[in-house]
Write an enzyme that holds these catalytic residues in place. Structure first.
Site, PDB file in Angstrom:
ATOM      1  N   ALA A 213       0.734  -1.244  -0.167  1.00  0.00           N
ATOM      2  CA  ALA A 213      -0.042  -0.072  -0.164  1.00  0.00           C
ATOM      3  C   ALA A 213       0.830   1.302  -0.085  1.00  0.00           C
ATOM      4  O   ALA A 213       2.168   1.130   0.508  1.00  0.00           O
ATOM      5  CB  ALA A 213      -0.811  -0.265   1.302  1.00  0.00           C
TER       6      ALA A 213
ATOM      7  N   GLY B 267       0.685  -5.116   0.583  1.00  0.00           N
ATOM      8  CA  GLY B 267      -0.320  -5.286  -0.315  1.00  0.00           C
ATOM      9  C   GLY B 267      -0.129  -5.923  -1.642  1.00  0.00           C
ATOM     10  O   GLY B 267      -1.080  -6.383  -2.219  1.00  0.00           O
TER      11      GLY B 267
ATOM     12  N   GLU C  83       4.924  -5.373   6.991  1.00  0.00           N
ATOM     13  CA  GLU C  83       3.871  -4.261   7.883  1.00  0.00           C
ATOM     14  C   GLU C  83       4.435  -3.994   9.247  1.00  0.00           C
ATOM     15  O   GLU C  83       4.364  -2.887   9.839  1.00  0.00           O
ATOM     16  CB  GLU C  83       2.538  -4.495   7.941  1.00  0.00           C
ATOM     17  CG  GLU C  83       1.654  -4.319   6.614  1.00  0.00           C
ATOM     18  CD  GLU C  83       1.694  -5.643   5.691  1.00  0.00           C
ATOM     19  OE1 GLU C  83       2.659  -6.648   5.758  1.00  0.00           O
ATOM     20  OE2 GLU C  83       0.869  -5.712   4.522  1.00  0.00           O
TER      21      GLU C  83
END
Ligand code: COA
Length: 259
Positions: A66, A111, A134
């Site tokens: 992301a 992502g 993440e």
């Protein structure tokens, strides 16, 4: 179709969707996620299309996650909207009535790994790397990673990857069952098209039913996805998240406090 961040090409019944932000490692900002949802839906509805390939522009990245710069200032509420939108689009890929193959041409992180895992099959080029980093940003995956990685590689390896944030190479991904084939980068699209051309010779009705049935293997109604969306949103209230994102953007190591 007016797409800013994607290329949408049709040839011989195959729709190739290319995430096209190479200067940002094809990171998925909200606009790109929206366009992806739109493009997949268009391809799903188009009777001339037998299958879809999703890939990334350039030689380095499939999708590096992301867009960190975009979400860095999000409130928990905005983070929840972001996670819900991503889940929605990735679910539409997983539930597409036509086979969707991820042609993973480089980094598939965060992502990007989640996008690849939402596809029905994955083919990796030799330089591909898969990971869920993440945790290094002080956040949990928000686009299905905790659930789909566990399904695909099993609890122990998924837990290790999710907790360490370490990426694995294409051969290791293949030995874990995360990817179907590893090929040289210039063979990636050819291999995906070869598989789709085999499927094109079979019953399209049976093919779409099989896709539905394979998805049905995974217990419906499990709470894991909702838990993930909530946890993703809650991460945005923590100091570790703000520190992790700031450190990334300032190109320095993060100093986490566990708060
Ligand atoms: N979001 C936003 N921008 C990103 C990005 C992301 N997920 N991944 C890469 N970029 C940007 C970089 O900030 C850089 O932009 P700049 O040129 O304006 O500074 C550009 O893409 C090139 O990336 P860079 O880090 O310089 O390339 P690299 O070859 O040194 O490293 C990666 C490649 C993929 C290892 C590294 O970019 C990375 O770790 N990205 C983040 C991965 C991540 O944590 N994903 C999960 C997000 S939830």
């Amino acid at each position: 179709m007016n797409l800013k961040n994607l290329k949408y090409d049709l040839a011989d019944g195959v729709c190739t969707i290319t995430i096209n932000r190479p200067d940002k490692m094809n990171a998925l900002n909200i606009e790109t996620i929206s366009e992806l949802g739109f493009a997949v839906n268009e391809a799903d509805q188009d009777n001339d299309i037998i299958g879809i390939i999703i890939t990334g522009e350039g030689p380095k990245a499939f999708v590096a996650g992301a867009d960190i710069a975009e979400f860095s200032a999000f409130s928990p509420k905005e983070a929840k909207e972001m996670a819900l939108k991503g889940h929605n689009v990735f679910d539409s890929i997983e539930n597409c009535s036509k086979p969707v193959i991820a042609a993973v041409n480089g980094f598939a992180l965060g992502g990007g790994c989640e996008l690849a895992m939402a596809c029905h099959m994955r083919i990796a080029s030799t330089n591909a790397k898969f990971g869920q980093p993440e945790i290094s940003l002080g956040v949990v995956p928000g686009y299905g990673g905790t659930q789909r990685l566990t399904r695909l590689v099993g609890k122990a390896k998924a837990t290790e990857m999710l907790l360490t944030g370490d990426a694995i190479n294409a051969e290791d991904a293949k030995s874990l069952g995360l990817v179907n084939y590893v090929v040289e980068q210039d063979q990636l699209l050819l291999k995906a098209k070869e598989i789709l051309s085999k499927i094109a010779k079979k019953s399209p009705l049976a093919a779409s039913k099989i896709l539905e049935l394979v998805n049905a293997y995974y217990e419906k109604g499990e709470n894991g996805f909702n838990d993930e969306i909530n946890a993703f949103s809650e991460s945005f209230e923590t100091s570790d998240f703000h520190e992790g994102v700031a450190a990334f953007l300032e190109k320095r190591p993060a100093a986490f406090t566990g708060k």
